[in-house]
Scaffold this active site. Structure first.
Site, short mmCIF file in Angstrom:
data_model
loop_
_atom_site.label_atom_id
_atom_site.label_comp_id
_atom_site.label_asym_id
_atom_site.label_seq_id
_atom_site.Cartn_x
_atom_site.Cartn_y
_atom_site.Cartn_z
N TYR A 296 -1.21 -0.67 10.20
CA TYR A 296 -1.36 -1.15 8.73
C TYR A 296 -0.20 -0.79 7.83
CZ TYR A 296 -3.54 -1.43 4.20
OH TYR A 296 -3.86 -1.87 2.90
N SER B 25 0.79 -1.18 0.15
CA SER B 25 0.09 -0.03 0.12
C SER B 25 1.08 1.22 -0.04
CB SER B 25 -0.91 0.06 1.20
OG SER B 25 -1.51 1.16 1.30
#
Length: 250
Positions: A147, A137
C-alpha cells in the site's frame, strides 16, 4: 474551481465527500464507481443540494470498463477540468500471506489505473489547462507493505508532473487515518484499528484542505499539521522505526 470534475471511487468515503464539496462550489460531476445504487445515492444527494451529477458505472479492473472512463476523460466535447483519482482498497499488511492475485489487483487499481487516467487527462489538459488530484496517503512516507509502495508512486509522479506541465497542476493528497468506510471494508470495526484517537482525521476537513492546496497548485497536500510533522519526521527516523509505525492499523 473547475466547471466539470470526474471522481473515481465516488460512491463512498473521500470520493463522496469530494463530490459534496465540489458540487457546493458549482462543479458538474461525473461519478465513477462499481455500484449503480451507491453512485445514484451520491448523485441524488448532490442534486437535492442544487448540484449536478451524472454517474458512470465502471469496474476499473475491467479493461473494457476502464476504456470507457478513459474516453470520457479524453473528451473534448465535454471536457473534464478536474480529474480525481480516488478509487482504491486495502489489503492485510502480511504480503507473503496474501493472495497474489489480490495483490496484483491492488497494484493495478492504485498504480496502473491512475497511470492510464493521468495519461488520458494530460493529453488534453496540457493544451487547454486543468487540474488533477491523486489521492495518495501518508503511507507514502512510511514503509507499509505494498500500500505504501503504491502511494509513493503517486506522490513521486505527481511531484514530477506538477513541475513538468505548465498548464496543469497535479497534486498528490496524503491524508493520515481518516474516518471513512475504508477500514470497515477491510473488516475493521471502529476502535479495532489500534490507532489512538488523536491520529484520526475527519473526511470533510481532509477534502476541504486538499482542495485549497489543489487551487494553489501544490504538488503535495498533507492535510493537518500533525501529519505534516509526521511526514517531516520520516526523513530522519530509521527504517526499522518507520516499519514499526507502519505496522499499526490493520
Amino acid at each position: 474551481m473547475p466547471r466539470t470534475a470526474l471522481i473515481t471511487g465516488a460512491s463512498s468515503g473521500l470520493g463522496a465527500e469530494y463530490a459534496r464539496q465540489l458540487a457546493k462550489q458549482g462543479a458538474a460531476l461525473v461519478l465513477v464507481g462499481r455500484s449503480t445504487d451507491a453512485l445514484q445515492t451520491v448523485a441524488d444527494e448532490v442534486t437535492a443540494a442544487g448540484g449536478s451529477a451524472t454517474i458512470l458505472v465502471a469496474d476499473l479492473l475491467n479493461p473494457d470498463d476502464l476504456a470507457r472512463v478513459v474516453e470520457r476523460v479524453k473528451s473534448t466535447a465535454e471536457p473534464i477540468e478536474l480529474l480525481i483519482n480516488n478509487a482504491g482498497f486495502g489489503l492485510p499488511l502480511e504480503f507473503a500471506s496474501n493472495d497474489v492475485a489480490a495483490e496484483l489487483d491492488h497494484l493495478t487499481l492504485h498504480v496502473a489505473v491512475p497511470l492510464q487516467l493521468l495519461h488520458a487527462a494530460l493529453q488534453v489538459m496540457r493544451e487547454r489547462g486543468g487540474r488533477i488530484l491523486n489521492v495518495a496517503s501518508i503511507a507514502a512516507y512510511i514503509p507499509r507493505s505494498t500500500y505504501g509502495a503504491c502511494k509513493q508512486w503517486l506522490v513521486s509522479f505527481s511531484r514530477w508532473a506538477n513541475g513538468h506541465y505548465d498548464n496543469v497542476s497535479v497534486t498528490a493528497v496524503c491524508p493520515g487515518y481518516t474516518h471513512t468506510n475504508f477500514h470497515e471494508r477491510m473488516g475493521l470495526a471502529p476502535g479495532n484499528e489500534g490507532i489512538p484517537g488523536w491520529m484520526w482525521l475527519n473526511a470533510p476537513d481532509v477534502v476541504a484542505e486538499s482542495l485549497r492546496d489543489v487551487a494553489r497548485g501544490k504538488a503535495v497536500s498533507i492535510p493537518s499539521l500533525k501529519y505534516k510533522l509526521i511526514a517531516k519526521l520520516t526523513g530522519i527516523l530509521p527504517d526499522r522505526t518507520l516499519a514499526r509505525m507502519g505496522s499499526r492499523g490493520r
